[in-house]
Design a protein around this motif. Structure first.
Motif, PDB file in Angstrom:
ATOM      1  N   LEU A 127       0.839  -1.195   0.000  1.00 28.62           N
ATOM      2  CA  LEU A 127       0.000   0.000   0.000  1.00 28.62           C
ATOM      3  C   LEU A 127       0.876   1.247   0.000  1.00 28.62           C
ATOM      4  O   LEU A 127       1.670   1.449   0.922  1.00 28.62           O
ATOM      5  CB  LEU A 127      -0.911   0.004   1.242  1.00 28.62           C
ATOM      6  CG  LEU A 127      -1.893  -1.161   1.347  1.00 28.62           C
ATOM      7  CD1 LEU A 127      -2.435  -1.266   2.773  1.00 28.62           C
ATOM      8  CD2 LEU A 127      -3.038  -0.974   0.358  1.00 28.62           C
ATOM      9  N   GLY A 140       2.812  -1.206   4.313  1.00 29.84           N
ATOM     10  CA  GLY A 140       2.335   0.113   3.921  1.00 29.84           C
ATOM     11  C   GLY A 140       3.377   1.179   4.143  1.00 29.84           C
ATOM     12  O   GLY A 140       4.029   1.218   5.197  1.00 29.84           O
ATOM     13  N   GLY A 194      -0.032   4.648   3.412  1.00 26.23           N
ATOM     14  CA  GLY A 194      -0.342   3.229   3.256  1.00 26.23           C
ATOM     15  C   GLY A 194      -0.164   2.464   4.548  1.00 26.23           C
ATOM     16  O   GLY A 194      -0.878   1.493   4.828  1.00 26.23           O
ATOM     17  N   ALA A 201      -2.804   0.125   6.547  1.00 24.20           N
ATOM     18  CA  ALA A 201      -2.421  -1.212   6.983  1.00 24.20           C
ATOM     19  C   ALA A 201      -2.665  -1.405   8.477  1.00 24.20           C
ATOM     20  O   ALA A 201      -3.175  -2.444   8.915  1.00 24.20           O
ATOM     21  CB  ALA A 201      -0.950  -1.458   6.640  1.00 24.20           C
TER      22      ALA A 201
END
Length: 260
Positions: free
Chosen positions: A8, A78, A82, A86
């Motif tokens: 991510l 992440g 991100g 996560a």
């Protein structure tokens, strides 16, 4: 340990910005299955209106992973925003997450605003918004994000091409920023957790990651000279560290620095 890892990216970035990291992970973790997800408003979802909460971003990513047919617990890696997604995923849906890795991330719960986005980055915001969607903005983001590739014309051209192909709108950029600003964490996730930071991060102070690791009692690794975009600056270091950390979960001291 799971073979499925979800990657991510952070604020206004997309799967294409991972650069060499996916290949480095495939070399360090033989048999790994990578799932690169884009947040709403970025990448393949750049036409979607971004929610203004991390929880809503998480639900989008969970739905996308389900559409891809991934049902078993996954590892989540992440970077920056991100990492917030996560962490939220691991905390609210623990049965779905086998491991959590947060890279150069932060949370309102533990760190003040001036550390979550450092003063130099705040000073750059007006110019970024003015030039948003054009080459000068991407050049400025790269300069703030990287220590090793800040002036690399090849990387700059690649980032400009990504923005032109799948443009992140100014409104979505601001909505992502608002979601990130509001993010909070709770108690430590049930899964093994590794926190990673870059000592020379010009966007997010490394103390934000240090605070997360202390708060959760999680393993912490620090890269000595990379910038915020650790995946760009030293993908091999991050991949090797992840492989060592995963191996260590089978019996080594979880407080051992896996990047050494």
């Amino acid at each position: 340990m799971t073979r499925d890892w979800v990657l991510l990216r952070g604020l206004t970035r997309e799967a294409g910005h991972w650069g060499a990291l996916p290949r480095a992970l495939e070399e360090a973790l033989p048999g790994v299955r990578l799932h690169l997800l884009d947040l709403p408003g970025a990448g393949v979802h750049h036409r979607l209106r971004c929610p203004v909460s991390v929880a809503a971003l998480t639900e989008h990513c969970r739905a996308e992973l389900a559409r891809r047919g991934v049902a078993d617990p996954v590892g989540l890696l992440g970077l920056s925003m991100g990492g917030m997604v996560a962490a939220d995923w691991a905390q609210r849906h623990p049965a779905e997450v086998a491991a959590l890795v947060m890279v150069n991330s932060s949370t309102r719960s533990l760190s003040p605003l001036h550390r979550r986005l450092r003063p130099a980055a705040w000073r750059a915001v007006p110019a970024l918004l003015w030039h948003w969607g054009r080459a000068p903005a991407e050049a400025r983001v790269l300069a703030l994000s990287s220590r090793r590739h800040a002036d690399d014309p090849a990387v700059r051209a690649e980032w400009v091409a990504l923005q032109q192909a799948r443009p992140v709108g100014r409104a979505n950029a601001l909505r992502q920023l608002l979601a990130a600003a509001r993010h909070r964490v709770g108690p430590a996730p049930a899964c093994p957790t590794w926190v990673v930071c870059s000592a020379r991060d010009a966007l997010v102070h490394p103390d934000c990651s240090r605070a997360l690791a202390r708060h959760w009692g999680a393993a912490l690794a620090e890269h000595p000279d990379a910038g915020h975009d650790l995946a760009l600056d030293d993908p091999a270091w991050l991949a090797r560290g992840l492989a060592r950390w995963c191996a260590g979960l089978s019996g080594l001291d979880p407080a051992t620095d896996p990047s050494a």
